[in-house]
Design an enzyme around this catalytic site. Sequence first.
Site, PDB file in Angstrom:
ATOM      1  N   SER A   1       0.845  -1.199   0.000  1.00 10.75           N
ATOM      2  CA  SER A   1       0.000   0.000   0.000  1.00 10.75           C
ATOM      3  C   SER A   1       0.870   1.234   0.000  1.00 10.75           C
ATOM      4  O   SER A   1       1.997   1.226   0.524  1.00 10.75           O
ATOM      5  CB  SER A   1      -0.895   0.016   1.240  1.00 10.75           C
ATOM      6  OG  SER A   1      -1.554   1.268   1.382  1.00 10.75           O
TER       7      SER A   1
ATOM      8  N   TYR B   1      -1.305  -0.666  10.525  1.00 16.58           N
ATOM      9  CA  TYR B   1      -1.398  -0.991   9.100  1.00 16.58           C
ATOM     10  C   TYR B   1      -0.222  -0.400   8.333  1.00 16.58           C
ATOM     11  O   TYR B   1       0.405  -1.084   7.507  1.00 16.58           O
ATOM     12  CB  TYR B   1      -2.718  -0.461   8.542  1.00 16.58           C
ATOM     13  CG  TYR B   1      -2.950  -0.792   7.086  1.00 16.58           C
ATOM     14  CD1 TYR B   1      -3.340  -2.071   6.705  1.00 16.58           C
ATOM     15  CD2 TYR B   1      -2.782   0.174   6.095  1.00 16.58           C
ATOM     16  CE1 TYR B   1      -3.568  -2.382   5.373  1.00 16.58           C
ATOM     17  CE2 TYR B   1      -2.999  -0.132   4.754  1.00 16.58           C
ATOM     18  CZ  TYR B   1      -3.395  -1.414   4.409  1.00 16.58           C
ATOM     19  OH  TYR B   1      -3.603  -1.718   3.079  1.00 16.58           O
TER      20      TYR B   1
END
Length: 214
Positions: free
Chosen positions: A121, A136
């Site tokens: 990501s 995350y």
Amino acid sequence: MRVLIVGASRGIGAELADLFAARGDAVIGTARRPLPGQIPLDVRQPEQFEALHDRLAGQPLDLLVCNAGILPGRNETLDHGYPAAMWAETFAVNVMGVFLAVQAVLPSLREAEGKIAILSSQLGSSTHAGGGRLIYRASKAAAINLGRNLAIELAADGVAVGIYHPGWVRTDMGGPDAAITTRQSAAGLAARFDALTVATTGVFKTWDGRPHDL
């Protein structure tokens, strides 16, 4: 081409599975809650990778797509949030799961001189750190680092490794207001996987082919 997608029951993984199958590739999918024909695999459980290894034993594998991932901690606070159990589960899925998938099918990848695609990501980029979602972000940064080191270790075997930001996608994780559809993301990612070679191993790119800062 034989393709293994870890995390193929929904979202981008399911779209990639449909795309590869439609173009005639042999697709093997795994999921924690598998659809018919998929391999049951909870990437948080290391012992379950033995079945994946056995399923691929003796078969060349052209592409491994590490797609399984979770995004907890959307509303955690720095002062009192981000519990230890959340750290452990997120890293188990987003980082350990990638490594164990690679390890489980490594003989098959070596046999085919195949490719590994790791979906990370943009939130894992240290250059564009923005705060929030700390677990995350840290896990996706670790996935980028893991992918780049695997690229170095596997280059001599002819196995290329690419790391990719799939875009802000309309999935359960991305939400309904995200910028692109799963079909757009999957089509762009498939083109990136096709273009990946040992000469370009270790890349971190966006779904539409732009180099991403680490």
